[in-house]
Design a protein around this motif. Structure first.
Motif, PDB file in Angstrom:
ATOM      1  N   ASP A  61       0.871  -1.213  -0.044  1.00 26.56           N
ATOM      2  CA  ASP A  61       0.042  -0.088   0.003  1.00 26.56           C
ATOM      3  C   ASP A  61       0.984   1.036   0.219  1.00 26.56           C
ATOM      4  OD1 ASP A  61      -2.330  -1.375  -0.201  1.00 26.56           O
ATOM      5  OD2 ASP A  61      -2.964  -0.961   2.074  1.00 26.56           O
ATOM      6  N   LEU A  65       0.721   4.208  -2.703  1.00 28.94           N
ATOM      7  CA  LEU A  65       0.489   5.733  -2.205  1.00 28.94           C
ATOM      8  C   LEU A  65       1.798   6.618  -2.895  1.00 28.94           C
ATOM      9  CD1 LEU A  65      -0.557   5.406   1.414  1.00 28.94           C
ATOM     10  CD2 LEU A  65      -2.099   6.012  -0.423  1.00 28.94           C
ATOM     11  N   ASN A 122     -10.095   0.715  -0.109  1.00 26.55           N
ATOM     12  CA  ASN A 122      -9.181   1.061   0.640  1.00 26.55           C
ATOM     13  C   ASN A 122      -9.305   2.471   1.118  1.00 26.55           C
ATOM     14  OD1 ASN A 122      -6.435   1.726   1.754  1.00 26.55           O
ATOM     15  ND2 ASN A 122      -5.697  -0.035   0.982  1.00 26.55           N
ATOM     16  N   GLU A 124      -7.507   4.526   2.887  1.00 29.44           N
ATOM     17  CA  GLU A 124      -6.156   5.309   2.444  1.00 29.44           C
ATOM     18  C   GLU A 124      -6.012   5.713   1.251  1.00 29.44           C
ATOM     19  OE1 GLU A 124      -1.609   5.526   4.378  1.00 29.44           O
ATOM     20  OE2 GLU A 124      -2.795   3.269   4.144  1.00 29.44           O
ATOM     21  N   ILE A 125      -6.205   4.937   0.275  1.00 24.91           N
ATOM     22  CA  ILE A 125      -6.043   5.012  -1.076  1.00 24.91           C
ATOM     23  C   ILE A 125      -6.967   6.156  -1.770  1.00 24.91           C
ATOM     24  CG2 ILE A 125      -6.078   3.982  -3.532  1.00 24.91           C
ATOM     25  CD1 ILE A 125      -4.486   1.613  -2.284  1.00 24.91           C
ATOM     26  N   GLY A 127      -8.568   8.258   0.052  1.00 26.38           N
ATOM     27  CA  GLY A 127      -8.261   9.528   0.446  1.00 26.38           C
ATOM     28  C   GLY A 127      -6.995  10.202  -0.214  1.00 26.38           C
ATOM     29  N   ALA A 128      -6.126   9.538  -0.544  1.00 26.05           N
ATOM     30  CA  ALA A 128      -4.870   9.977  -1.651  1.00 26.05           C
ATOM     31  C   ALA A 128      -5.483  10.235  -2.769  1.00 26.05           C
ATOM     32  CB  ALA A 128      -3.675   8.877  -1.596  1.00 26.05           C
TER      33      ALA A 128
END
Length: 205
Positions: A61, A65, A122, A124-125, A127-128
């Motif tokens: 991950d 990112l 995911n 976090e992904i 959000g990125a």
């Protein structure tokens, strides 16, 4: 060698190793997809041990990112080029040709689709990617506002934002078409661009 020179050399080596890993991961993700591509695959493609990769990236991950960050830089550079180019049809046609070639550039349509699918699973992904979209969206807004001022216009309300959103949707669709219609007649592509782009990029009354 001075301490400063040694530190600079170490930093340069570290950057080179990171780029080597990211290039290998990029190739593996495009070929296999995120889930099928393992750290072992990435290590083999990079020509280094998995243990060395973990010195630079703690997980797959983390690599994804970092690739999103590289794609953001690439996208912003493309938007900057658009600001200085007046032949938009040729510019967008060239961009489509780049996507068709499926080369190792950061902005790869197949990888874009992989990231979009992964974002649904995911956070976090997701959000990125949302951050990346917000930044490039601002770049598009700035570019279109500049284009409007050059034509003596100051669009009211959310017209700039709406045009920028429509343009990003169109570009996203073109990226997908580069995969699904790899043999599209270039003349048809140019006609499509000539139909759509003036509606989005011209502010003449």
């Amino acid at each position: 060698m001075t301490r400063h020179a040694q530190a600079s050399k170490t930093e340069a080596r570290s950057r080179a190793q990171r780029e080597r890993i990211l290039a290998a991961a990029h190739a593996c993700f495009v070929e296999r997809g995120f889930h099928a591509a393992s750290m072992a695959n990435i290590a083999e493609t990079a020509g280094m041990s998995a243990g060395l990769i973990y010195r630079y990236f703690e997980s797959k991950d983390a690599i994804i990112l970092a690739i999103i960050e590289r794609q953001l830089e690439d996208s912003r550079a493309d938007i900057a080029k658009l600001r200085s180019d007046t032949n938009f049809v040729s510019c967008f046609s060239d961009l489509f040709t780049r996507w068709q070639s499926n080369d190792a550039q950061p902005m790869n349509p197949a990888l874009m689709l992989e990231m979009t699918a992964e974002a649904s699973r995911n956070p976090e992904i997701a959000g990125a990617l949302a951050t990346s979209d917000r930044i490039t969206g601002g770049d598009f807004n700035g570019w279109l506002a500049q284009a409007a001022r050059k034509e003596g216009r100051e669009p009211a309300g959310d017209e700039i934002t709406a045009r920028a959103f429509a343009l990003r949707c169109f570009l996203g669709g073109l990226a997908v078409r580069s995969i699904r219609d790899p043999d599209i007649d270039p003349s048809v592509l140019r006609q499509a661009l000539e139909l759509v782009l003036p509606q989005l990029l011209s502010f003449k009354s």
